[in-house]
Scaffold this motif. Structure first.
Motif, PDB file in Angstrom:
ATOM      1  N   ASN A 275      22.108  20.560  30.351  1.00 28.37           N
ATOM      2  CA  ASN A 275      22.351  21.746  31.164  1.00 28.37           C
ATOM      3  C   ASN A 275      21.707  21.696  32.549  1.00 28.37           C
ATOM      4  OD1 ASN A 275      23.891  23.450  29.312  1.00 28.37           O
ATOM      5  ND2 ASN A 275      22.029  23.545  28.082  1.00 28.37           N
ATOM      6  N   PHE A 276      20.582  20.976  32.676  1.00 29.54           N
ATOM      7  CA  PHE A 276      19.795  21.100  33.908  1.00 29.54           C
ATOM      8  C   PHE A 276      20.531  20.654  35.163  1.00 29.54           C
ATOM      9  CE2 PHE A 276      16.161  19.740  36.710  1.00 29.54           C
ATOM     10  CZ  PHE A 276      15.804  21.034  37.075  1.00 29.54           C
ATOM     11  N   PRO A 277      21.219  19.489  35.176  1.00 20.73           N
ATOM     12  CA  PRO A 277      21.945  19.125  36.401  1.00 20.73           C
ATOM     13  C   PRO A 277      22.976  20.184  36.790  1.00 20.73           C
ATOM     14  CG  PRO A 277      21.755  17.233  34.946  1.00 20.73           C
ATOM     15  CD  PRO A 277      21.296  18.416  34.159  1.00 20.73           C
ATOM     16  N   GLY A 278      23.673  20.739  35.802  1.00 18.31           N
ATOM     17  CA  GLY A 278      24.646  21.787  36.100  1.00 18.31           C
ATOM     18  C   GLY A 278      23.990  23.053  36.597  1.00 18.31           C
TER      19      GLY A 278
ATOM     20  N   SER B 279      26.377  20.188  25.080  1.00 17.48           N
ATOM     21  CA  SER B 279      25.809  21.157  26.030  1.00 17.48           C
ATOM     22  C   SER B 279      26.936  22.097  26.448  1.00 17.48           C
ATOM     23  CB  SER B 279      25.214  20.434  27.241  1.00 17.48           C
ATOM     24  OG  SER B 279      24.160  19.586  26.842  1.00 17.48           O
ATOM     25  N   ASN B 280      27.001  23.276  25.827  1.00 16.39           N
ATOM     26  CA  ASN B 280      28.219  24.076  25.928  1.00 16.39           C
ATOM     27  C   ASN B 280      28.055  25.414  26.645  1.00 16.39           C
ATOM     28  OD1 ASN B 280      26.961  25.730  23.997  1.00 16.39           O
ATOM     29  ND2 ASN B 280      28.001  24.712  22.294  1.00 16.39           N
ATOM     30  N   LEU B 281      26.939  25.583  27.357  1.00 21.65           N
ATOM     31  CA  LEU B 281      26.839  26.737  28.250  1.00 21.65           C
ATOM     32  C   LEU B 281      27.536  26.375  29.568  1.00 21.65           C
ATOM     33  CD1 LEU B 281      23.145  27.791  27.618  1.00 21.65           C
ATOM     34  CD2 LEU B 281      25.201  28.358  26.294  1.00 21.65           C
ATOM     35  N   GLU B 282      27.667  27.330  30.460  1.00 16.27           N
ATOM     36  CA  GLU B 282      28.370  27.037  31.714  1.00 16.27           C
ATOM     37  C   GLU B 282      27.720  25.869  32.448  1.00 16.27           C
ATOM     38  OE1 GLU B 282      29.907  29.174  35.858  1.00 16.27           O
ATOM     39  OE2 GLU B 282      28.753  30.337  34.399  1.00 16.27           O
TER      40      GLU B 282
END
Length: 461
Positions: A27-30, A86-89
């Motif tokens: 998630n962190f890069p996104g 990783s399935n959050l936005e």
């Protein structure tokens, strides 16, 4: 540099750094990219030249999504996919950070985040595979919040977007009852009786039309939990007709053989039929997953033979149904995060024809806020015959006490072991037993990392 391009550049830089440090770029890069441009996902969607598919649901969305991706890759297509789950936005943004374009994006999405993701992605296919209460209540309080969130996502889809929905799940039908925008819909499900129908506890459900409680007597066919062919005694509504069905389900060593049939007039009479599909898993949940996979891949142009071959040889490499070999011992890991998931995994282990052992590992689930009462809904009593026959059972992890309580209440003798190494040290059988490691989401990553190390050490020695 335009803002969305700057956001993608920053996200890619963070992802490269995480890879260099052997960290999972989830998630962190996104999240970094999103902080620079809140609408970066809409920009990234333009990199998908043909179609996006979004899959959501309580159990099985990672497996379903990754199988679709594997089918399309085997068919010769380049894809974007958030394979690690990783399935959050932010995780979906990470999956699309590459500067390249690709014809397809296959993306799983957390149920509550679908309302943020779908307006930006505008997927051509939306898979709703199941909704189980046990996983949702402790996260969001009521099922109605989940129904409303997904219905909002579906209302925001382009009119031509297709909704692929589990027609055997009244909870999924409750979502459709709240959708006001017109969309083509394909319902899938299991026709006729299947092995172990109704073998685990009925989780309970409400009629999606009038809200009346449904009980087991309101089903003329129940496959597991609340999934099956139901009818409401209050308003006389019933489970919808199925467009695509699994039938002729036959048990074979290590899984099932199934036939898939169905066609849809609203899609020009497209035929989804494929026979003798080998399902490499003895849980009926996988049959439902494969129906969603078959529909999506057929619509995207994947040949039936490719679908069949990929399913039969699927190697997830993400802890879900993943096979390991350590010191001559076969080990399989799988994830479970609610009573239904644990029960299906127990069913799968019980069907194994050779000597085996079972380990349940659970780490802290922060979203539970310390309330693990749902663990009492796991039907550990199903293990009685196996334990009496000498099957060893282990439990452990950061949150071992609820497992200990539930196992004790079911009168299952089990031994504490917090790591896979602990379990292996206690199994003094020379590696003859296959070990099933059933871990919740929060324990699975460290379990797989441990098994990777153990397997590598075994190969070197």
């Amino acid at each position: 540099m335009p803002l969305p391009r700057l956001a993608c550049f920053a996200g890619r830089s963070v992802r490269s750094l995480e890879h260099a440090l052997n960290m999972n770029a989830g998630n962190f890069p996104g999240e970094v990219a999103k902080r620079i441009d809140a609408d970066v996902l809409a920009f990234e969607a333009s990199k998908v030249t043909e179609a996006s598919v979004v899959s959501t649901g309580t159990n099985g969305k990672t497996t379903t999504n990754n199988l679709i991706a594997s089918c399309m890759e085997r068919a010769g297509h380049d894809v974007f996919c958030n394979r690690a789950g990783s399935n959050l936005e932010a995780g979906i943004i990470t999956a699309l950070l590459d500067s390249r374009t690709a014809p397809f994006a296959l993306l799983e999405c957390d149920e509550m985040y679908t309302r943020f993701v779908t307006p930006k992605l505008k997927p051509k296919i939306f898979n709703l595979i199941n909704l189980f209460e046990g996983d949702q209540i402790y996260r969001f309080g009521t099922m109605d919040r989940i129904y409303d969130a997904i219905a909002q996502a579906l209302n925001d889809l382009p009119a031509a977007s297709l909704i692929v929905v589990n027609g055997d799940d009244p909870n999924c039908q409750a979502v459709l009852e709240r959708v006001t925008a017109p969309h083509p819909v394909i319902s899938f499900g299991i026709k006729d009786a299947a092995p172990d129908d109704g073998a685990d506890a009925f989780e309970g459900a409400r009629c999606p039309v009038c809200g009346a409680e449904l009980d087991e007597d309101d089903y003329h066919l129940r496959h597991y939990s609340q999934l099956g062919r139901w009818s409401c005694p209050s308003c006389k509504s019933a489970a919808p007709a199925l467009d695509v069905i699994a039938s002729n389900i036959r048990e074979v060593p290590g899984g099932f053989l199934i036939d898939i049939a169905g066609s849809t007039e609203q899609l020009g009479g497209r035929d989804f039929a494929v026979s003798d599909v080998l399902v490499p898993c003895t849980g009926l949940y996988m049959v439902y997953n494969l129906l969603a996979v078959r529909i999506a891949t057929a619509l995207l142009g994947c040949p039936a033979k490719v679908f069949r071959d990929v399913v039969a040889t699927f190697d997830p490499k993400n802890g879900r149904l993943q096979e390991y070999a350590v010191g001559g011992r076969a080990i399989m890991t799988n994830m479970a995060k609610n009573p239904v998931g644990f029960n299906q995994n127990i069913h799968m282990a019980l069907k194994y024809p050779e000597p085996y052992a079972v380990a349940f590992l659970m780490d802290d689930m922060v979203e539970c806020n310390g309330d693990y009462s749902w663990v009492d809904g796991i039907e550990f009593s199903m293990l009685h015959p196996a334990v009496e026959a000498g099957v060893p059972v282990f439990y452990g992890g950061e949150i071992a006490d609820p497992l200990d309580r539930a196992l004790s209440a079911a009168q299952i003798t089990a031994e504490r072991a917090d790591t896979v190494a602990d379990v292996l040290a206690k199994l003094a059988d020379g590696g003859s037993r296959k070990l099933f490691v059933i871990a919740n989401y929060h324990a699975l990553e460290r379990v797989c990392a441990e098994l990777d190390r153990l397997q590598a050490t075994t190969k070197q020695s």
